[in-house]
Design a protein around this motif. Structure first.
Motif, mmCIF file in Angstrom:
data_model
loop_
_atom_site.group_PDB
_atom_site.id
_atom_site.type_symbol
_atom_site.label_atom_id
_atom_site.label_comp_id
_atom_site.label_asym_id
_atom_site.label_seq_id
_atom_site.Cartn_x
_atom_site.Cartn_y
_atom_site.Cartn_z
ATOM 1 N N GLN A 4 0.805 -1.270 -0.009
ATOM 2 C CA GLN A 4 -0.191 0.119 -0.064
ATOM 3 C C GLN A 4 0.905 1.261 0.094
ATOM 4 N N ALA A 5 0.937 2.023 -1.181
ATOM 5 C CA ALA A 5 1.725 3.399 -1.266
ATOM 6 C C ALA A 5 0.844 4.277 -0.822
ATOM 7 N N GLY A 25 0.882 -9.221 4.946
ATOM 8 C CA GLY A 25 0.997 -10.470 4.475
ATOM 9 C C GLY A 25 2.475 -11.096 4.914
ATOM 10 N N ARG A 26 2.908 -12.145 4.253
ATOM 11 C CA ARG A 26 4.359 -12.659 4.615
ATOM 12 C C ARG A 26 5.274 -12.123 3.936
ATOM 13 N N PHE A 76 8.028 -3.599 8.532
ATOM 14 C CA PHE A 76 7.898 -3.792 6.923
ATOM 15 C C PHE A 76 7.163 -2.620 6.567
ATOM 16 N N THR A 77 7.193 -1.343 6.613
ATOM 17 C CA THR A 77 7.053 -0.027 6.000
ATOM 18 C C THR A 77 8.346 0.649 5.638
#
Length: 123
Positions: A4-5, A25-26, A76-77
């Motif tokens: 998601q940007a 997700g993974r 994870f961003t």
């Protein structure tokens, strides 16, 4: 896995914007995540890349010195801090991820993409 940007917008030349790419997700920290952009009538071009673990980075010539890719405090961003923006930076910006081959700049090498976010730089 989804990306998601966000963070695009309208800014005057010389201004700054901060784009974010959040994953769900993974995702593995060793995977490569990159920003690309596509202006109207042009091919999608590489801007900056790193790993989700953010151990190394690489940039296009046009981004070096002005843009910084880094990992956000959220897991994870990845963010793209864009400074000294120019009208030619106007494009839809996408984030994408792949599992291997750190340093690749070819859009075709990335199989998972987020939706784009529009960046418009006025002169």
């Amino acid at each position: 896995v989804q990306l998601q940007a966000s963070g695009g917008g309208l800014v005057q030349a010389g201004g700054s914007l901060r784009l974010s790419c959040a994953s769900s997700g993974r995702i593995y920290s060793s995977w490569i995540v990159a920003w690309f952009r596509q202006a109207p009538g042009k091919e999608r071009e590489f801007v900056a890349g790193t790993r989700w673990s953010r151990d190394s980075t690489y940039y296009s010539d046009s981004a070096k010195g002005r843009f910084t890719i880094s990992r956000d405090s959220a897991k994870f961003t990845v963010v793209l801090q864009m400074n000294s923006l120019k009208p030619e930076d106007t494009a839809v910006y996408f984030c994408a991820t792949r599992t291997t081959q750190f340093g690749t700049t070819r859009a075709d090498d990335f199989g998972l993409w987020g939706q784009g976010t529009q960046v418009t730089v006025s002169s």
